[in-house]
Design a protein around this motif. Structure first.
Motif, short mmCIF file in Angstrom:
data_model
loop_
_atom_site.label_atom_id
_atom_site.label_comp_id
_atom_site.label_asym_id
_atom_site.label_seq_id
_atom_site.Cartn_x
_atom_site.Cartn_y
_atom_site.Cartn_z
N GLN A 391 4.72 48.48 34.16
CA GLN A 391 3.74 49.30 33.51
C GLN A 391 3.88 50.51 33.84
O GLN A 391 3.46 51.40 33.02
N ARG A 392 4.31 51.13 34.97
CA ARG A 392 4.46 52.44 35.16
C ARG A 392 5.29 53.24 34.14
O ARG A 392 5.07 54.17 33.42
N LEU A 393 6.58 52.37 33.80
CA LEU A 393 7.52 52.98 32.96
C LEU A 393 7.00 52.83 31.73
O LEU A 393 7.49 53.76 30.73
N LEU A 394 6.11 51.85 31.22
CA LEU A 394 5.64 51.81 29.88
C LEU A 394 4.80 52.81 29.72
O LEU A 394 4.72 53.51 28.49
N LYS A 395 3.97 53.04 30.39
CA LYS A 395 2.87 54.27 30.46
C LYS A 395 3.43 55.49 30.31
O LYS A 395 2.98 56.35 29.72
N ALA A 396 4.57 55.75 31.17
CA ALA A 396 5.17 57.07 30.99
C ALA A 396 6.11 57.07 29.91
O ALA A 396 6.67 58.20 29.50
N GLY A 397 6.19 56.27 28.88
CA GLY A 397 7.15 56.17 27.62
C GLY A 397 8.51 56.17 28.02
O GLY A 397 9.45 56.54 27.33
N ARG A 398 8.97 55.59 29.29
CA ARG A 398 10.31 55.79 29.72
C ARG A 398 11.18 54.21 29.22
O ARG A 398 12.12 54.28 29.51
N LEU A 399 10.24 53.45 29.00
CA LEU A 399 10.88 52.09 28.63
C LEU A 399 11.74 52.39 27.19
O LEU A 399 10.84 52.32 26.12
N SER A 408 19.22 41.92 26.05
CA SER A 408 20.18 42.78 27.03
C SER A 408 21.63 42.12 27.29
O SER A 408 21.97 40.89 26.99
N SER A 409 22.51 43.03 27.63
CA SER A 409 23.67 42.64 28.35
C SER A 409 23.65 42.82 29.67
O SER A 409 22.51 43.40 30.23
N LEU A 410 24.39 41.83 30.40
CA LEU A 410 24.20 41.79 31.71
C LEU A 410 24.64 43.13 32.47
O LEU A 410 25.61 43.89 31.91
N PHE A 411 23.89 43.32 33.52
CA PHE A 411 23.97 44.53 34.38
C PHE A 411 23.95 46.05 33.42
O PHE A 411 24.88 46.77 33.54
N THR A 412 23.04 45.85 32.51
CA THR A 412 22.75 47.16 31.85
C THR A 412 21.22 47.79 32.17
O THR A 412 20.37 46.92 32.53
N MET A 413 21.07 49.19 31.92
CA MET A 413 19.65 49.56 32.37
C MET A 413 18.78 49.52 31.20
O MET A 413 19.29 49.63 29.85
N SER A 414 17.73 49.56 31.16
CA SER A 414 16.55 49.75 30.12
C SER A 414 15.67 50.84 30.07
O SER A 414 14.86 50.96 29.36
#
Length: 510
Positions: A391-399, A408-414
């Motif tokens: 929720q924090r990242l979504l609200k900040a527009g960072r997702l 997703s691929s394994l061990f990757t950042m979103s």
């Protein structure tokens, strides 16, 4: 009615410890129905194979539970199952977090006929009855007569029929090469089977770490089984292992096994007093491992390995994700206390927090070198749906990938952390796994416990090889042969030491 309870493969490694939910729901199924169990990690299947199984066994209802990282695979298998005409009901944390997704209400195709939200202990008998009578509802919620969420108290915990459940797919000895099985059978009569089976003594966690789904699903109120209930189940499992001339290990899947110290000590004392000692593993927060009496009771009751979510060596990082009760300055003290009692630690680290910078893997490794050897695991900070982090990242527009679990691929950042790029964070994780599980690191870990019993060192050696597979692919025979060749130095040393000891015993008996 024939029912299948299915857990999809996790896409990382073959984990042969089954999930508890399958056995729990089987015990809650009315006896007039037949229940089949398949864990995709122990019994891999393709979509065609699962569809064939469903048709061949006339399965009419399939229950599927999947964690977020397994959701995409679970949906693929559910689609194949529904194509046979069988009904599919989804449950578990992920579905509870995104209920519209499996029902096709969030822009995705529909994958389920019904969903069960929250803990399904009270819901499952109703779901089975509705499916059998052709009245399956779309959504099942665990609520009381006043519409308030009803959580199982665990006071009337069901008796899982361990005596009769077929466990062949989970027998670790059966996964060994034939020649190894033959050697074991020549040396001992107590290793015809080896199971690591799940058990819970309680649910819930009050800590509320920002990235964790546990508090959201199980709640922050601790619910406990009675000591007598746990002891009785341990006795049933021990009796089964003895009847099969096998060996048994228990994984207490509690979210935090020692969260109630008084109760945990009481349970461990009862295990010791009532001859319910078995090798066991559990998850315990590091701040609870400073209690010397607890550590002594853990060792005496059979503790072999403890999973500890250390997450970071940076106190600011820990504060940022609401885990400031972890004190990095205390890590070594807790780990030394476990090691002095022959208990090994699975230490979990998360990279990609906002405070991380390039070089975090090297800095972490340098500190870990001062600790007793164990089984470290490394992951990237992952915003699971409905967690405060998400929720924090979504609200900040960072997702950058709001539904990362579907593509997703394994061990990757979103998302991109503040002080390190996605590519850098992913490279740090790879470096950490490479450093921790290189042949040199494994040899050094074994050297540092050279005073411990041979059997203990052998277990740690093979555990390290297995844990390496969480990150590096090693599912084929060829991959394992290459891995063993790279780690042949300690393996040959074990063989030599065992041969010397065997020869000395023979001369001593002559």
């Amino acid at each position: 009615m024939n029912i299948l309870l299915y857990s999809p493969d996790n896409g990382v490694t073959r984990n042969f410890m089954p999930h508890l939910w399958m056995f729990l729901l089987k015990s809650l199924t009315p006896p007039e129905h037949e229940v089949f169990l398949i864990d995709g990690n122990a019994q891999p299947m393709t979509e065609n194979e699962i569809a064939h199984f469903v048709r061949a066994h006339n399965i009419r209802l399939v229950g599927i539970s999947a964690m977020t990282r397994m959701a995409a695979r679970a949906y693929e298998m559910a689609d194949a199952i529904r194509a046979t005409g069988a009904k599919v009901v989804f449950g578990g944390p992920h579905v509870t977090e995104v209920p519209d997704e499996p029902l096709g209400r969030a822009g995705e195709p529909r994958h389920a006929d019904a969903i069960a939200l929250g803990e399904a202990d009270y819901l499952w008998p109703q779901i089975v009855n509705d499916a059998a009578t052709g009245n399956l509802k779309e959504i099942y919620r665990p609520v009381d007569a006043n519409g308030k969420e009803a959580k199982p108290t665990l006071a009337d915990y069901p008796e899982i029929p361990w005596e009769t459940i077929r466990l062949e797919q989970f027998n670790l000895v059966g996964k060994l090469p034939r020649v190894v099985r033959a050697l074991l059978q020549r040396r001992t009569k107590s290793w015809e089977t080896l199971y690591v089976l799940p058990m819970e003594s309680g649910r819930g966690c009050p800590y509320g770490c920002e990235f964790c789904t546990v508090t959201g699903f199980f709640g922050d109120v601790i619910r406990l089984r009675s000591n007598q209930s746990v002891i009785a189940e341990l006795h049933r499992l021990k009796q089964r292992a003895q009847s099969e001339r096998g060996t048994l290990g228990i994984f207490f899947v509690d979210d935090n096994f020692a969260i109630n110290l008084r109760r945990t000590k009481s349970l461990l004392r009862d295990m010791i007093a009532e001859n319910a000692v078995v090798p066991w593993i559990a998850q315990i927060s590091v701040n609870l491992l400073k209690d010397e009496e607890l550590l002594d009771l853990m060792a005496a009751s059979g503790a072999r390995c403890i999973f500890i979510g250390l997450e970071s060596l940076d106190a600011d990082n820990l504060r940022s994700v609401q885990k400031s009760f972890n004190k990095p300055a205390d890590y070594k003290f807790a780990l030394d206390g476990l090691a002095s009692r022959g208990i090994y630690a699975i230490t979990s680290f998360i990279f990609g927090m906002d405070g991380d910078t390039p070089g975090v893997a090297k800095r972490t490794a340098e500190v870990m070198d001062t600790w007793p050897p164990g089984l470290p695991v490394f992951s990237l900070l992952t915003p699971f749906p409905s967690t405060p982090l998400y929720q924090r990242l979504l609200k900040a527009g960072r997702l950058e990938r709001p539904k990362h679990w579907l593509d997703s691929s394994l061990f990757t950042m979103s998302f991109t952390p503040e002080n390190i790029t996605q590519a850098q964070a992913e490279a740090e994780v790879r470096e950490a796994w490479t450093r921790a599980y290189s042949p040199k690191a494994t040899t050094e870990a074994l050297r540092r416990i050279s005073n411990r019993p041979l059997s203990e060192r052998i277990v740690l050696f093979f555990a390290r090889l297995a844990f390496r597979g969480i990150y590096f692919p090693q599912m084929t025979v060829r991959q394992w042969v290459v891995l063993l060749l790279k780690n042949r130095r300690p393996l040959l040393s074990f063989c030599y030491e065992a041969a010397i000891r065997n020869r000395m015993r023979r001369f001593g008996n002559a």
